[in-house]
Write an enzyme that holds these catalytic residues in place. Structure first.
Site, PDB file in Angstrom:
ATOM      1  N   HIS A  70       0.847  -1.198   0.000  1.00 14.10           N
ATOM      2  CA  HIS A  70       0.000   0.000   0.000  1.00 14.10           C
ATOM      3  C   HIS A  70       0.879   1.244   0.000  1.00 14.10           C
ATOM      4  CE1 HIS A  70      -3.481  -2.540   1.716  1.00 14.10           C
ATOM      5  NE2 HIS A  70      -3.652  -2.350   0.421  1.00 14.10           N
ATOM      6  N   GLU A  73       1.636   3.808   3.151  1.00 13.71           N
ATOM      7  CA  GLU A  73       2.136   3.263   4.417  1.00 13.71           C
ATOM      8  C   GLU A  73       3.662   3.334   4.437  1.00 13.71           C
ATOM      9  OE1 GLU A  73       0.107  -0.548   4.485  1.00 13.71           O
ATOM     10  OE2 GLU A  73      -1.829   0.432   4.225  1.00 13.71           O
ATOM     11  N   ARG A 130      -3.442   4.711  -1.776  1.00  9.66           N
ATOM     12  CA  ARG A 130      -3.286   3.351  -1.240  1.00  9.66           C
ATOM     13  C   ARG A 130      -3.012   2.295  -2.321  1.00  9.66           C
ATOM     14  NH1 ARG A 130      -5.558  -0.298   2.849  1.00  9.66           N
ATOM     15  NH2 ARG A 130      -6.768  -1.982   1.932  1.00  9.66           N
ATOM     16  N   HIS A 201       2.505  -3.692   6.735  1.00  7.88           N
ATOM     17  CA  HIS A 201       1.611  -2.558   6.498  1.00  7.88           C
ATOM     18  C   HIS A 201       1.688  -1.583   7.670  1.00  7.88           C
ATOM     19  CE1 HIS A 201      -1.270  -4.382   3.408  1.00  7.88           C
ATOM     20  NE2 HIS A 201      -0.532  -5.427   3.742  1.00  7.88           N
ATOM     21  N   GLU A 275       0.801  -4.765  11.114  1.00  6.46           N
ATOM     22  CA  GLU A 275       0.353  -3.370  11.024  1.00  6.46           C
ATOM     23  C   GLU A 275       1.204  -2.594  12.008  1.00  6.46           C
ATOM     24  OE1 GLU A 275      -1.852  -2.041   8.973  1.00  6.46           O
ATOM     25  OE2 GLU A 275      -2.653  -3.892   8.119  1.00  6.46           O
TER      26      GLU A 275
END
Ligand code: PAY
Ligand code: ZN
Length: 314
Positions: A70, A73, A130, A201, A275
């Protein structure tokens, strides 16, 4: 002699600098690091990874890590670069890492979504992009497919959009996108070698295990949770940050077509989505002064999973 300028791992870097950095790593670590190009983006840029490990002439086990699927990020590509630096450093000083490099290769893609990443560097309006940069089909005028909805894993069933203007647009068919095809081909052609598949991510401070679809449970769910929870402990010990561990339906939202789910369905046992920081205060625009602590803690988490996989096999 000309002094080489030290690469600043604690700043965000545009794509051209990351590409140069890869070339420099390959030069500096000739015996163990090599660039492999394994695909092209929609805009025809090269998708590259660093293969790191000792040449043994044998078929080796492998670890997969990708960052920057993405575009917005930015902490993710920064982490992949930090991770490479750390394992190359540890290789020289730590006998365990030295042993790992003999038995396994690390395949690290610093930026998978190259077109999207470059677009997110263009200006303030594009910073929060994104998706990739494929034009929409037929009479849809929007751009981009969500690469983490495009993999062939219950594709198009939950947590996706068929509207090409949506941020979670899943594309026209499973692995319709060249970036998803590149990973599918590279990993799929030697899926039995991969012990771990880690996809990085931000944000949310989560460690996600398969599956994103609420109706399916991984056959090694208990193991994935146990190892994930221990990785979260390792993360917490570094700077006190809490990571939540669980499936996406349990701790985030249901979805389908993620690369992590695809990798688990291919038979790769330990597949996780990281994440990274933070929990929403800065979100995708994590200040540069948090790059170092965010990378340091995530490194311990990743190494916990990798070491577990290694010890189980060797
Ligand atoms: O289950 O792997 C999953 C989903 C993980 C991510 C996704 O693809 O939606 C979660 C989001 C991401 O990192 O892309 C979270 C961020 C904060 C977002 O954009 O919603
Ligand atoms: Zn993401």
């Amino acid at each position: 002699t000309i002094d080489r300028v030290e690469y600043d791992y604690f700043k965000y870097h545009p794509m051209d600098e990351i590409t140069k950095w890869m070339t420099q790593i390959e030069k500096d670590y000739k015996d163990i690091a090599r660039i492999e190009d394994y695909g092209h983006t929609y805009e025809n840029r090269t998708i590259s990874l660093l293969k790191i490990g000792l040449e043994t002439g044998q078929q080796k086990k492998a670890i997969w890590m990708d960052c920057g699927i993405h575009a917005r990020e930015w902490i993710a590509p920064a982490f992949c670069q930090f991770f490479v630096r750390e394992i190359l450093q540890a290789y020289k000083t730590d006998p365990k890492m030295n042993e790992m490099m003999k038995n396994m290769d690390f395949y690290v893609t610093p930026v998978l979504n190259v077109d999207g990443y470059m677009f997110s560097w263009q200006n303030n309006e594009t910073r929060l992009w994104r998706k990739n940069r494929t034009p929409g089909p037929r009479n849809c005028t929007c751009f981009g497919t969500d690469l983490n909805r495009n993999f062939d894993a219950n594709w198009g069933t939950v947590g996706v959009s068929y509207d090409c203007c949506s941020n979670t647009y899943c594309g026209t068919s499973p692995a319709s996108e060249p970036e998803a095809q590149a990973v599918t081909k590279f990993v799929g052609s030697r899926k039995d070698d991969f012990l771990c598949f880690l996809t990085i991510h931000s944000y949310g401070q989560l460690l996600l295990v398969p599956y994103g679809h609420p109706n399916f449970t991984a056959d090694n769910y208990d193991e994935l949770m146990e190892v994930g929870l221990a990785a979260a402990d390792a993360i917490r010990q570094v700077h006190g940050k809490n990571y939540t561990v669980g499936t996406s339906p349990a701790v985030l939202y249901s979805n389908s077509g993620s690369s992590r789910d695809w990798a688990r369905m291919q038979g790769i046992p330990l597949t996780y989505t990281f994440e990274l920081r933070d929990k929403g205060m800065y979100g995708f625009v994590l200040p540069e002064d948090q790059i170092q602590p965010a990378c340091e803690e995530a490194y311990e988490g990743a190494m916990h999973i990798i070491t577990y996989a290694y010890n189980k096999t060797f």
